[in-house]
Every structure is written in structure tokens, then in C-alpha cells.
Design a protein around this motif. Sequence first.
Motif, PDB file in Angstrom:
ATOM      1  N   ARG A 101      46.456  91.049  51.864  1.00  0.00           N
ATOM      2  CA  ARG A 101      45.342  91.712  51.981  1.00  0.00           C
ATOM      3  C   ARG A 101      44.434  91.988  50.808  1.00  0.00           C
ATOM      4  O   ARG A 101      44.544  92.631  49.909  1.00  0.00           O
ATOM      5  CB  ARG A 101      46.070  93.286  52.041  1.00  0.00           C
ATOM      6  CG  ARG A 101      46.694  93.688  53.190  1.00  0.00           C
ATOM      7  CD  ARG A 101      46.023  93.779  54.572  1.00  0.00           C
ATOM      8  NE  ARG A 101      44.711  94.925  54.362  1.00  0.00           N
ATOM      9  CZ  ARG A 101      44.845  96.106  54.404  1.00  0.00           C
ATOM     10  NH1 ARG A 101      45.995  96.570  54.864  1.00  0.00           N
ATOM     11  NH2 ARG A 101      43.991  96.704  54.215  1.00  0.00           N
ATOM     12  N   SER A 105      43.062  97.389  47.154  1.00  0.00           N
ATOM     13  CA  SER A 105      42.790  97.269  45.674  1.00  0.00           C
ATOM     14  C   SER A 105      44.401  97.360  45.273  1.00  0.00           C
ATOM     15  O   SER A 105      45.163  97.920  45.878  1.00  0.00           O
ATOM     16  CB  SER A 105      41.891  98.113  45.100  1.00  0.00           C
ATOM     17  OG  SER A 105      42.569  99.629  45.279  1.00  0.00           O
ATOM     18  N   THR A 382      49.112  89.353  40.830  1.00  0.00           N
ATOM     19  CA  THR A 382      48.967  89.818  42.195  1.00  0.00           C
ATOM     20  C   THR A 382      49.960  90.920  42.418  1.00  0.00           C
ATOM     21  O   THR A 382      51.024  91.087  41.769  1.00  0.00           O
ATOM     22  CB  THR A 382      49.298  88.675  43.084  1.00  0.00           C
ATOM     23  OG1 THR A 382      48.524  87.786  42.952  1.00  0.00           O
ATOM     24  CG2 THR A 382      49.519  89.175  44.827  1.00  0.00           C
ATOM     25  N   THR A 414      48.238  91.739  47.414  1.00  0.00           N
ATOM     26  CA  THR A 414      46.758  91.663  47.083  1.00  0.00           C
ATOM     27  C   THR A 414      46.342  90.142  46.544  1.00  0.00           C
ATOM     28  O   THR A 414      47.026  89.510  46.742  1.00  0.00           O
ATOM     29  CB  THR A 414      46.240  92.738  45.943  1.00  0.00           C
ATOM     30  OG1 THR A 414      47.012  92.283  44.759  1.00  0.00           O
ATOM     31  CG2 THR A 414      47.047  93.973  46.250  1.00  0.00           C
TER      32      THR A 414
END
Length: 443
Positions: A101, A105, A382, A414
Amino acid sequence: MASGSKKPKQISTNSEETSCSNQSDSCHVSNSSEGSSPSKDVSFFSTPESDTDIKRRKPNSIEQSSSQVNSDTGNYSKVPHNLSDWEKKHIENLNIKVSYRPDISPLQLINRTIQKTGLQIFEVRRLDPDEEEKKIVSLVKYVQQSKFMEMLSKINYLTFRDLSRKSLKGLDMYADDRYQCSFIPDELPESLKLWFYRFHTHGKMFAHILHKMVENMEEGIQNYQCHFQHLFETFTKMFGMFSFVSLMPCIEVQKMNIMDTEVYGAPDILYSCHCWKPPVDNEMKKSRIVAICEVKKEVPLFKEHQISLSPGSKTREKSRKRLSTEEISSSSVSCSTTVKKDFPSMSDKLIGQHGGQMLLNYQQSNRCDLIIGLVVQETKVTFTALEMTDHQYQRIKEGKIIHSEKNRPTFTFTKAYDFLKVEDLENIIEPFIRLGLEQHRAV
């Protein structure tokens, strides 16, 4: 069809040990998956074959293909014993959905659920209205105003290997105490000074380590994985996250039985807090994991990802601006609902290894139905999360896996954020502050 597997070799972590005793930095143990070879202890369930095919096969060959799970019998595809041999397919064979994704955030990822109370973030805020939230807002504000951000803004580079002492533009001034450059902002409220004394102390050490690593590159001295781990640990200490590696240089190897397969491995860094328990339990305190971290020397891969964009939606527009430092053309946004973009991501092998680590440590998480993770690749971090219920966890352990079910555990991650780049760092300041406060909060 199950093939007989050999006894597992001597236990090792998902990394190789690297000695850095000759380096100026203090590095005792380095964990790396570089150069690791597939374990010969692995056996898989394959798709059905004829008797002739079976006879042709050598007795010691390793099955490479994975099979679909039979929902009626509850069979599952076996996983390797050592987490260093795991890949993305092994996570998916356990019915765990892998979700990349880049549009979410780090703050959104870690803010979904917190401590084992199971309360949602907004419920906790109603109970304790503003005290901690005001503190977090103020900390973020003053970090952004600090000379630490000013220092990073002067660094101009594309990749870590591009850095030179010349490109650092005066980093030595911040690393050297003789210059008396302070990371403590001016006009700081008294209530935040203690927090920023720590921020300043570890910030100076961070600048020193970074300067030394760049110096190593210029002099042809290799920076090992333990150097990148040391750099990241010092960085997280600025925000109150402590791994206590100096007290526990060798993290205990975790073990877990998935049906008849014993899986083992150890993470590179553990950020944990302590839960105090009543005296009747004989054990006064129990460690709970706030975040589990993997450090690699390898750089992130770039993967193409489709992002849905709704023209005219303010929410989507804000998300679009937050996605990446690379620009998405305005024409693409205005005339289409999907944009294809390359984002820094993890390799399938790293997804398997880190996802497996999170599965092994799931029950020790301080959160309800969720464990948070971090993956560091050079200077890029990440944020990851493994979300599942205790019931789903037990079914994985028992091998009662049904791939046809809609409600599956999910491993989400992320895009990678470079903590040496100001535009990326602004996205991860608050998540690190929150994790740091969470680590020191009694559960």
C-alpha cells in the motif's frame, strides 16, 4: 504428497554474522540474508503427479512448487524451518494476504489499533482528551523547526553510494561538539526540554556515525550491515525508541510449530515495553513488542503500482501529494481514475522473511490483533503490519487453512521512506514519536 525431510541443521538466524571489530564503530553482531542458500530441510506439497513422475525424481530433490490447500481436509503446504529461506509464497500459502500500500501513510498504518485493551485510537482520545495528543503535536512542530532538519536539507544525493564528504555540506559541524551546534530548538517549552535533550544527544551521535560511514566509502572501506543497523538504532533513539541491543547483543531465537514443522528465526532489532503483572503470576513483568525490525544492506526494489484517484476529491488529492517525492502529472490526475507509478518496495524474499518474523512474534505484540514492523534497507524504512485474530493465528499453527475464505490475515506494508531526505522524514516523524511514547507507556 509429503516427502521425508532431513533433520534440521544447527539453528541459525535469518542472517549471517559479520565481524566489524576493525571498524571504528561498535558493531558486535550483524544479521544479513545476503548469500543465504535455500534450506535443504524444506519439503512442499506439490500438485498431483503420476507414479512414473515420482519414480523419476531423485530421492533428495526439493519440491519447489506450492500446492493449493484442500479446504475439506485442512492440508497445507509446508514451510521451511529457517525463516532465512522463506519467501512471499510461503506467507501466501499460510492464507495470509500480502498487501502493498504505497498510498497509505506510516501514521495511518500504526494508528489503527493500540494496546491490548483493544480500544481504538479515537476511543482512547475520548478517555484521555488532550494531554498526550497536544504533546505529540508540539514535538512534531519543534522537530521540524530543529537544526537536525536543517542539517538533512543540506544533503544532496540520489542514493547512499552517491554521498561524499563534500556532498554532506558541513555535516562535520553537527557531528563535532567543538562547533556547539545544538539540535534543541529555540524558545522550547519547559515541558519538552527533557525529550529534546535526548533528541539532541542521539542526533549528534547520528551525525557522527553518518559522517564516518561516508568517510569509509571515500576511503574504500566497506560499510557492513551492522553499520546501517547502528545508524538506524541511533536515529530511532532520538525519538525515544530503544532496542537495548547493548544489553542483549544476541536476540533470542523464536520458535513456532506450524503443524509438524518447527520454524525458527530471530529479528535484527526488537523494540519492546514491559507489562507489569500481579505478584500471583510469579513473573513480575513480561515483555511486549512495540515494533519488530529487520535491517538489510540491499536497496529497495521499484515496483509498478496502480493508484485510484478521483478527480475533484480533496481527500484523494491530499493522498496523492503524500504518496511520493516523485511527481504525478496533473494531466493523469485530471483525466483518469488510475495512475501507474513506480514506488520503492521489498523483494519477495524479504517479504517472506519479515512476514515470518512477525508471525513468530505475533503473540508478544502489545496491540490487539496487530503487530507492527519496520524494514530498513540502507537508509530507507518501510512500515509494516500483520493483522489477524487469535483464532486465525491458532488455525495457522494447526494447519487448518482454508484459502477460499474471504476474511484472511493481512500483511500490509507501505512504500519505503528515506530518513536522510527531509521530504520523506516529515512523513515518519510523528509515527516514530508515537512508537517511542508507546514503548515507555505501561500496559
